[in-house]
Design a protein around this motif. Structure first.
Motif, short mmCIF file in Angstrom:
data_model
loop_
_atom_site.label_atom_id
_atom_site.label_comp_id
_atom_site.label_asym_id
_atom_site.label_seq_id
_atom_site.Cartn_x
_atom_site.Cartn_y
_atom_site.Cartn_z
N MET A 9 0.84 -1.24 0.07
CA MET A 9 -0.02 -0.11 -0.05
C MET A 9 0.88 1.40 0.00
SD MET A 9 -1.18 0.39 4.00
CE MET A 9 -0.93 1.91 4.46
N SER A 10 1.91 1.21 0.18
CA SER A 10 3.05 2.30 0.26
C SER A 10 4.39 2.21 -0.57
CB SER A 10 3.17 2.52 1.92
OG SER A 10 4.25 3.75 1.83
N SER A 11 4.56 3.29 -1.04
CA SER A 11 5.89 3.47 -1.75
C SER A 11 7.04 3.66 -1.10
CB SER A 11 5.71 4.42 -2.83
OG SER A 11 5.73 5.80 -2.20
N GLN A 12 6.85 3.78 0.27
CA GLN A 12 7.85 4.32 1.27
C GLN A 12 8.87 3.15 1.40
OE1 GLN A 12 7.04 5.27 5.20
NE2 GLN A 12 8.75 7.03 5.29
N ARG A 13 10.12 3.35 1.49
CA ARG A 13 11.49 2.70 1.56
C ARG A 13 12.27 3.30 2.62
NH1 ARG A 13 13.08 -0.01 -3.73
NH2 ARG A 13 12.67 -2.05 -2.63
N GLY A 14 13.41 2.53 3.25
CA GLY A 14 14.04 3.13 4.13
C GLY A 14 15.24 2.22 4.17
N TRP A 15 16.23 2.62 5.04
CA TRP A 15 17.46 2.27 5.17
C TRP A 15 17.86 2.06 6.66
CZ3 TRP A 15 20.96 0.94 1.39
CH2 TRP A 15 20.49 1.83 0.13
N VAL A 16 18.46 1.10 6.86
CA VAL A 16 18.60 0.66 8.67
C VAL A 16 20.23 0.65 8.63
CG1 VAL A 16 18.71 -1.34 10.25
CG2 VAL A 16 16.74 -0.93 8.40
N PHE A 17 20.44 1.47 9.76
CA PHE A 17 21.93 1.64 10.02
C PHE A 17 22.36 1.11 11.60
CE2 PHE A 17 20.94 4.51 6.82
CZ PHE A 17 22.19 4.67 6.02
N HIS A 18 23.47 0.66 11.63
CA HIS A 18 23.91 0.18 12.98
C HIS A 18 24.91 1.39 13.27
CE1 HIS A 18 26.67 -2.79 15.58
NE2 HIS A 18 25.57 -2.02 16.33
N ALA A 19 24.81 2.09 14.45
CA ALA A 19 25.61 2.91 14.69
C ALA A 19 26.47 2.67 16.10
CB ALA A 19 24.86 4.24 15.34
N THR A 20 27.67 2.95 16.10
CA THR A 20 28.57 2.55 17.39
C THR A 20 29.41 3.91 17.49
OG1 THR A 20 30.07 1.54 15.81
CG2 THR A 20 28.61 -0.03 16.78
N ASP A 21 30.47 3.63 18.34
CA ASP A 21 31.43 4.57 18.78
C ASP A 21 30.53 6.08 19.16
OD1 ASP A 21 33.68 6.10 19.61
OD2 ASP A 21 34.33 6.53 17.29
N ILE A 22 29.81 5.60 20.23
CA ILE A 22 28.68 6.77 20.51
C ILE A 22 29.10 7.84 21.52
CG2 ILE A 22 26.45 7.12 21.60
CD1 ILE A 22 26.16 5.46 19.01
N THR A 23 28.76 8.90 21.25
CA THR A 23 29.02 10.03 22.05
C THR A 23 27.66 10.70 22.39
OG1 THR A 23 30.99 10.79 20.66
CG2 THR A 23 30.05 12.46 22.37
N GLU A 24 27.38 10.82 23.71
CA GLU A 24 26.04 11.35 24.32
C GLU A 24 26.08 13.01 24.06
OE1 GLU A 24 23.78 9.41 26.91
OE2 GLU A 24 25.18 7.70 27.13
N GLY A 25 24.87 13.51 23.74
CA GLY A 25 24.46 14.83 23.80
C GLY A 25 23.08 15.15 24.09
N GLU A 26 22.50 16.28 23.92
CA GLU A 26 21.18 16.62 24.07
C GLU A 26 20.34 16.54 22.92
OE1 GLU A 26 19.58 17.53 26.97
OE2 GLU A 26 21.43 17.20 27.93
N PRO A 27 19.25 15.83 22.87
CA PRO A 27 18.35 15.84 21.76
C PRO A 27 17.87 17.21 21.32
CG PRO A 27 17.33 14.82 23.61
CD PRO A 27 18.54 15.24 24.26
N GLU A 28 17.68 17.05 19.96
CA GLU A 28 17.40 18.37 19.28
C GLU A 28 15.80 18.03 18.42
OE1 GLU A 28 20.33 18.99 16.54
OE2 GLU A 28 21.93 19.25 17.98
N ARG A 29 15.04 17.60 19.27
CA ARG A 29 13.53 16.93 18.71
C ARG A 29 12.78 18.19 18.15
NH1 ARG A 29 13.31 14.05 24.26
NH2 ARG A 29 14.27 12.11 23.62
N GLU A 30 11.84 17.69 17.23
CA GLU A 30 11.01 18.49 16.35
C GLU A 30 9.69 18.81 17.40
OE1 GLU A 30 10.33 16.27 12.84
OE2 GLU A 30 12.24 16.78 12.11
N HIS A 31 8.97 19.62 17.04
CA HIS A 31 7.88 20.04 17.90
C HIS A 31 6.95 18.86 18.03
CE1 HIS A 31 4.65 22.27 19.87
NE2 HIS A 31 3.92 21.93 18.96
N GLU A 32 7.00 17.95 16.90
CA GLU A 32 5.96 16.56 16.99
C GLU A 32 6.41 15.60 18.02
OE1 GLU A 32 7.00 18.25 14.14
OE2 GLU A 32 5.12 19.09 13.31
N GLU A 33 7.84 15.89 18.45
CA GLU A 33 8.27 14.86 19.16
C GLU A 33 8.49 15.18 20.62
OE1 GLU A 33 11.32 13.18 15.63
OE2 GLU A 33 12.04 14.63 16.89
#
Length: 181
Positions: A115-139
């Motif tokens: 029912m949808s044309s939407q496709r996506g990519w999946v990533f594995h992120a490592t070597d992590i540095t923490e910080g403050e989120p920059e969320r959109e209004h909807e989030e």
């Protein structure tokens, strides 16, 4: 020749995040029909791992009327200049505040190919540095937390994580780990 050809198309709805179209189609046997298609921009989903911890986000998902845990993910409507990797880094930073020193592509997902044309990519992120989120209004109701591998598997089996993309992405990670040289 494609087994289904579009004969005509009309847009029936549009907003900033999606459009819906109705296509008149012709099948290979000559019969005709109608197909409704939801068009959305490509998404990126990120499995952020720090040791044996994995980052999830939780937010209210209006269409299902419930809060859901899932891996950080999202789209960038009207911003086609982002590569999948740039989109993944942006979504991770916005939703969790995390930045990754390494971002490896695990695979692709078709969101709802019937029912949808939407496709996506999946990533594995490592070597992590923490910080403050920059969320959109909807989030604004979003929260995020670290979970162990065992916790995530228990949450999937118990239905606490029911997001299809997150479960499929987890399967891609498990297969990638199993087949690592």
């Amino acid at each position: 020749m494609d087994p289904i050809q579009r004969v005509a198309s009309r847009e029936v709805y549009r907003n900033n995040w999606m459009s819906v179209r109705e296509d008149e189609i012709r099948r290979s046997d000559g019969s005709t029909g109608v197909y409704g298609v939801v068009d959305k921009p490509a998404f990126a989903l990120v499995i952020a791992q720090d040791g044996d911890r994995f980052r999830l986000v939780e937010q209210f998902r209006y269409p299902v009327g419930a809060r859901r845990w899932e891996f950080p993910q999202g789209t960038a409507p009207d911003q086609d200049e982002f590569s999948p990797g740039e989109l993944a880094a942006r979504e991770l930073r916005e939703e969790t505040g995390l930045r990754a020193g390494s971002m490896v592509t695990l695979g692709r997902l078709d969101l709802a190919a019937g029912m949808s044309s939407q496709r996506g990519w999946v990533f594995h992120a490592t070597d992590i540095t923490e910080g403050e989120p920059e969320r959109e209004h909807e989030e604004q109701d979003m929260r995020s937390a670290w979970f162990s591998r065992a916790d995530i598997e228990k949450m999937i089996l118990g239905g606490e994580i029911a997001d299809a993309q997150s479960i499929a992405a987890w399967a891609q990670l498990m297969l990638a780990e199993r087949h690592r040289p």
